[in-house]
Motif scaffolding. Sequence first.
Motif, PDB file in Angstrom:
ATOM      1  N   ARG A 119     -16.297 -25.083 -10.636  1.00  0.00           N
ATOM      2  CA  ARG A 119     -15.859 -26.205 -11.173  1.00  0.00           C
ATOM      3  C   ARG A 119     -16.489 -27.390 -10.976  1.00  0.00           C
TER       4      ARG A 119
ATOM      5  N   ILE B 202     -14.213 -29.177 -16.838  1.00  0.00           N
ATOM      6  CA  ILE B 202     -13.020 -28.216 -16.277  1.00  0.00           C
ATOM      7  C   ILE B 202     -11.861 -29.042 -15.749  1.00  0.00           C
TER       8      ILE B 202
ATOM      9  N   LYS C  28     -13.033 -19.256 -14.313  1.00  0.00           N
ATOM     10  CA  LYS C  28     -14.199 -20.328 -14.115  1.00  0.00           C
ATOM     11  C   LYS C  28     -15.664 -19.739 -14.030  1.00  0.00           C
TER      12      LYS C  28
END
Length: 298
Positions: free
Chosen positions: A105, A121, A260
């Motif tokens: 992230r 994100i 992710k």
Amino acid sequence: MDASQLDSSLNESVTDAEEDLSDTSPPASTQESVTAESSDVTVVQLPNGQTVQVQGVIQAPQPSVIQSPQVQTVQIAAVAELDDEEPAADAQKRREILSRRPSYRKILNELSSDSPAVPKIEEEKAEDEVQVSSTAPASVPTSIYQTSAGQYITISQGGTIQLAGPETLQGAGVPQPGAAISSPQQLFIQGRQVLIQAATGDIPAYQLRSPNSGLAQSIVMAASPSSMESPSSQHAEEITRKREVRLMKNREAARECRRKKKEYVKCLENRVAVLENQNKTLIEELKALKDIYCHKAE
DNA sequence: TCATGTGGCCGTCAGGTACT
DNA sequence: AGTACCTGACGGCCACATGA
């Protein structure tokens, strides 16, 4: 080489313009063709037929390849400026930060802060809650769970369980009809999974089971303290409940982490495709310049 | 048809990091 | 220091492909 190493190695050869790459495109290990659309935007066609608009990655319209190094020079100068402004005290901290492996992230968010074209994100939970609440039944749900299959289960205070598939949430926004039931012992939902009321104590527990695998995704509802038994069993129940909560959180964290990671890998693949293309273009340009130079020399 | 290999996804654990 | 969060590693399951 792991993903972060790959990323750092890629960063060494990426210009500011290259980081404008959008992450909304599908994964691409290689690109097939590239067309220059305007002076800033280049369309990279991916093998699956989809295209990615890449801003300023390739300076195709430029008259000469000699301009390309200027982009690098500017970036290096900018980095040098940053280093000069950085206090010596922060240097140590910065080194420590750099030595750690940042999360996906963080990496993607840093990329996006450098270039607005790279989407950040966001915190998914808030988004999910908004989606769920938009389709939730009229009664206020006390718990919302998401299964690995993407289905949402809302359990209202009255014990009513409602199931909503991901297509329901993303689509018309209509709650799954007929899915609302009241505290079942066992019921089939969505044809593939079985919801089992598996509470052995006073804590209502529900499990989603796949008929084939028998694997259970434990879902534990927090019980009110008044429903507990003796202090000893209460303690045991508390430990069990804490463990279940921890496992459930970790389960969701792992799910999120994988998502992710996938997104991050996609981003890297896109950058590889773009850089490969840029490399190809530069080689061709260099070759053309060499030809011109040779002709002049003759 | 069956055994085997492979890839993807998942849950769990452990260790590191960030935050309070 | 305690807690929450993140992520690599591991093992299990499932679906699918492939060869015998």
